[in-house]
Design an enzyme around this catalytic site. Sequence first.
Site, PDB file in Angstrom:
ATOM      1  N   GLU B  63       0.814  -1.207   0.000  1.00 41.63           N
ATOM      2  CA  GLU B  63       0.000   0.000   0.000  1.00 41.63           C
ATOM      3  C   GLU B  63       0.849   1.258   0.000  1.00 41.63           C
ATOM      4  O   GLU B  63       1.938   1.294   0.576  1.00 41.63           O
ATOM      5  CB  GLU B  63      -0.876   0.024   1.256  1.00 41.63           C
ATOM      6  CG  GLU B  63      -1.835  -1.126   1.337  1.00 41.63           C
ATOM      7  CD  GLU B  63      -2.597  -1.165   2.664  1.00 41.63           C
ATOM      8  OE1 GLU B  63      -3.742  -1.619   2.646  1.00 41.63           O
ATOM      9  OE2 GLU B  63      -2.044  -0.725   3.686  1.00 41.63           O
ATOM     10  N   ASP B 234      -7.776  -4.733  10.418  1.00 41.88           N
ATOM     11  CA  ASP B 234      -7.264  -3.579   9.665  1.00 41.88           C
ATOM     12  C   ASP B 234      -7.194  -3.825   8.168  1.00 41.88           C
ATOM     13  O   ASP B 234      -6.492  -3.111   7.459  1.00 41.88           O
ATOM     14  CB  ASP B 234      -5.904  -3.157  10.202  1.00 41.88           C
ATOM     15  CG  ASP B 234      -4.868  -4.244  10.021  1.00 41.88           C
ATOM     16  OD1 ASP B 234      -5.233  -5.352   9.586  1.00 41.88           O
ATOM     17  OD2 ASP B 234      -3.694  -3.993  10.305  1.00 41.88           O
TER      18      ASP B 234
END
Lengths: 347, 347
Positions: B63, B234
Amino acid sequence: MKPSEKALVPFVSVDHMMQLIHRIGVEEMLRGLAEYIEADFRRWDLFDKTPRVASHSDVGVIELMPTSDGELYGFKYVNGHPKNTREGLQTVTAFGLLASVETGYPVLLSEMTMLTAMRTAATSAMVAKHLAPKGADTMAMIGNGAQSEFQSLAMKAICGLKTVRLYDTDPQATRKAARNLAGSGLEVVTCASAEESMEGAQIITTCTADKQYATILTDNMVGAGVHINAIGGDCPGKTELAPAILHRSDIFVEYPPQTRIEGEIQQLEADHPVTELWQVVNGTAPGRTGDRQITLFDSVGFAIEDFSALRYVRDQLPGTEFYHPLDLLADPDDPRDLFGMLQRSAS
Amino acid sequence: MKPSEKALVPFVSVDHMMQLIHRIGVEEMLRGLAEYIEADFRRWDLFDKTPRVASHSDVGVIELMPTSDGELYGFKYVNGHPKNTREGLQTVTAFGLLASVETGYPVLLSEMTMLTAMRTAATSAMVAKHLAPKGADTMAMIGNGAQSEFQSLAMKAICGLKTVRLYDTDPQATRKAARNLAGSGLEVVTCASAEESMEGAQIITTCTADKQYATILTDNMVGAGVHINAIGGDCPGKTELAPAILHRSDIFVEYPPQTRIEGEIQQLEADHPVTELWQVVNGTAPGRTGDRQITLFDSVGFAIEDFSALRYVRDQLPGTEFYHPLDLLADPDDPRDLFGMLQRSAS
């Protein structure tokens, strides 16, 4: 305490990149980059593609350009600040990273200001090889800034260019480019106008830097049977060509969703037909189909080209001294014991 | 040839980050980070916010998390590969960058594996300071992996925690955390079950690593008047709490568009009411309103927290030796003469 092998990422600095380029040779490296880029265009379908992630401000833009082929992940950080030049700074600076998709661990961090200049030129020449008229040996190079010498040498190395005709609104820029290209084997002609630079040119490269709708080429300047390599129109509000030229051209682009926002075709309807270059490269779409056709590469630069360039650099590094290991990743003996690693580092 | 000053970017390696943490002191740095994060939550409205840009594969995710406050731009590269642990690699590694919005030039490159552990704990504790019951001094720490010691020390430094009650399905992880926290000034109790760890605890932190819908806490385990600090849920498909707990709780989140995809609330309707933490911090939304209320911080981690952490590090560096200059940017004397810079580097 020495970091473990796994924690170290090879880093190519600007100085090391320049030494690597000299070791390989500028033209040889441009050829190598073009081969890697062409190979990745051929397998274009495999890649994760997304328009770049841009953060705009009044004075410029900072972008992240990620992509992945499923085995490697790459991204480039790049800024674009046209007003930087006046402050003695680069308009564009960049660096990039390759990582393993399997582990998420980076495998290469590299400067990409120099490498982007090389890959942009290599992409242009790879595209011109597919689209320019047969036997094209003369290029008009309009805009003699940082990209101009790289473009000229890539066209020489990859397309057999013999003559480059330089023009810039600033004669100092033209003199700089001519000086840098002396001894390159190219015949270099400095010109006093854009029109003059285009005399006898089968390839017309525009690479100017003003962040505005400009008209570097007007309709009446462009004859039949040329290939236009339009580099400078590469962000919203920044174009170089009169719309009439676009209507007379067959337009080739890297990635339509990005080019429609950033390229010359932002001046056209959203459904104006364009051809994706990867289809020309893999033979599923026609490239040049006639002698009098105008082909236009509406270049904006795409993440896959940076990915190819980083792949190329990674493959050239082994056995050279042109990188150093960077202690970028924490690598505790027990992955769950990051805190223990911190504690032990105190002694 | 030496690169010019402008070409150099301060780089903080893992080793330098650990030395910086020791120089400042772990708890003092956690407090400092919490202050910077809280300050940025207070001016949350100013920031460019976007959900992270993720590249998913079968085995993990890579990410990029960018943000900007208009003066500084920051981004973090971070991977998440739960299976890495089995191969002796970190589940999460990260690095980050700050740049000037005005010039686009990077001003700091830093490791962020260690720094992310610190900022995640500092964020949890800053939030608990606002939401936990008054006088909370005991925490159940469920999941004793890489984040557990940082969480415990941040709660001590920022919320006055006195006792931490450790539980993990793997007793080895609990022993590791207990060993690392010995001498920290916290009373450390190791527990044989999640239920046991929650005895007398006003704060319940869950931080487990399985990438699946798990139920670390069932409804009957959670009494009234507690603050739940849920760290481990998460990413899409990864949660830790039974939905019934969520329905009994007042839920606080960092950035709803991201938390609805990645957090515990991915189990709820898309319009389930949540409170944005920045509004609690700046006083425009209520935090804890009663003794028997269950407050839940559905933590997923947001780009602004990394930005705050990088800002903090940048401000601590001057006068220390905990960085080195990295030759990351090409800086020719004449910005238009990149090629000339390359040519001159040959000699």
